[in-house]
Design a protein around this motif. Sequence first.
Motif, PDB file in Angstrom:
ATOM      1  N   ALA A  49       0.847  -1.192   0.000  1.00 32.45           N
ATOM      2  CA  ALA A  49       0.000   0.000   0.000  1.00 32.45           C
ATOM      3  C   ALA A  49       0.879   1.237   0.000  1.00 32.45           C
ATOM      4  CB  ALA A  49      -0.922   0.021   1.220  1.00 32.45           C
ATOM      5  N   ASN A  58      -3.191   3.693  -2.531  1.00 32.28           N
ATOM      6  CA  ASN A  58      -3.176   2.627  -3.515  1.00 32.28           C
ATOM      7  C   ASN A  58      -2.880   1.331  -2.780  1.00 32.28           C
ATOM      8  OD1 ASN A  58      -3.103   1.445  -6.170  1.00 32.28           O
ATOM      9  ND2 ASN A  58      -0.882   1.342  -5.958  1.00 32.28           N
ATOM     10  N   TYR A  59      -3.600   0.270  -3.121  1.00 32.87           N
ATOM     11  CA  TYR A  59      -3.436  -1.014  -2.442  1.00 32.87           C
ATOM     12  C   TYR A  59      -3.230  -2.131  -3.451  1.00 32.87           C
ATOM     13  CZ  TYR A  59      -5.426   1.267   1.702  1.00 32.87           C
ATOM     14  OH  TYR A  59      -5.671   2.104   2.765  1.00 32.87           O
ATOM     15  N   ASP A  61      -4.161  -5.704  -4.809  1.00 28.95           N
ATOM     16  CA  ASP A  61      -5.463  -6.365  -4.826  1.00 28.95           C
ATOM     17  C   ASP A  61      -5.595  -7.375  -3.683  1.00 28.95           C
ATOM     18  OD1 ASP A  61      -5.757  -6.509  -8.476  1.00 28.95           O
ATOM     19  OD2 ASP A  61      -6.256  -4.928  -7.040  1.00 28.95           O
ATOM     20  N   LYS A  64      -6.731  -5.444  -0.419  1.00 34.35           N
ATOM     21  CA  LYS A  64      -7.863  -4.512  -0.436  1.00 34.35           C
ATOM     22  C   LYS A  64      -8.987  -5.017   0.449  1.00 34.35           C
ATOM     23  CE  LYS A  64      -7.183  -2.366  -4.973  1.00 34.35           C
ATOM     24  NZ  LYS A  64      -7.671  -2.253  -6.369  1.00 34.35           N
ATOM     25  N   THR A  68      -5.373  -1.097   5.791  1.00 30.40           N
ATOM     26  CA  THR A  68      -5.599   0.337   5.644  1.00 30.40           C
ATOM     27  C   THR A  68      -4.312   1.087   5.952  1.00 30.40           C
ATOM     28  OG1 THR A  68      -7.909   0.110   6.335  1.00 30.40           O
ATOM     29  CG2 THR A  68      -6.962   2.314   6.386  1.00 30.40           C
TER      30      THR A  68
END
Length: 119
Positions: A49, A58-59, A61, A64, A68
């Motif tokens: 991330a 942006n993370y 996949d 996600k 956080t």
Amino acid sequence: QVQLVESGGGLVQAGGSLRLSCAASGSIFGIDAMGWYRQAPGKQRELVATIRTGGSTNYADSVKGRFTISKDNAKNTVYLQMNSLKPEDTAVYYCNLNRRLYTGLYAYWGQGTQVTVSS
């Protein structure tokens, strides 16, 4: 120069949570983004991330909805809250800081913190 000090790794059971912290110090002007990467044994380092100076995130996949990323500008610290951890999240997690100067883009890395998720 830039120094990055990570903390918060450890051993947790699957389904558990951990929070990683990364405190930046030194020449921390011109920050473009901070983030987390990880590297599992026998695998390449991969993005987890990132968070830009403006706050956009942006993370990967694979994380996600579970991880956080956040930051505290006053403390020059970035956090990674990891929930619903899976054994495949086991890796060394590295903090990254990118500085954008007139001479170019420079990347800095922390020493890494181990995260182990048991099944």
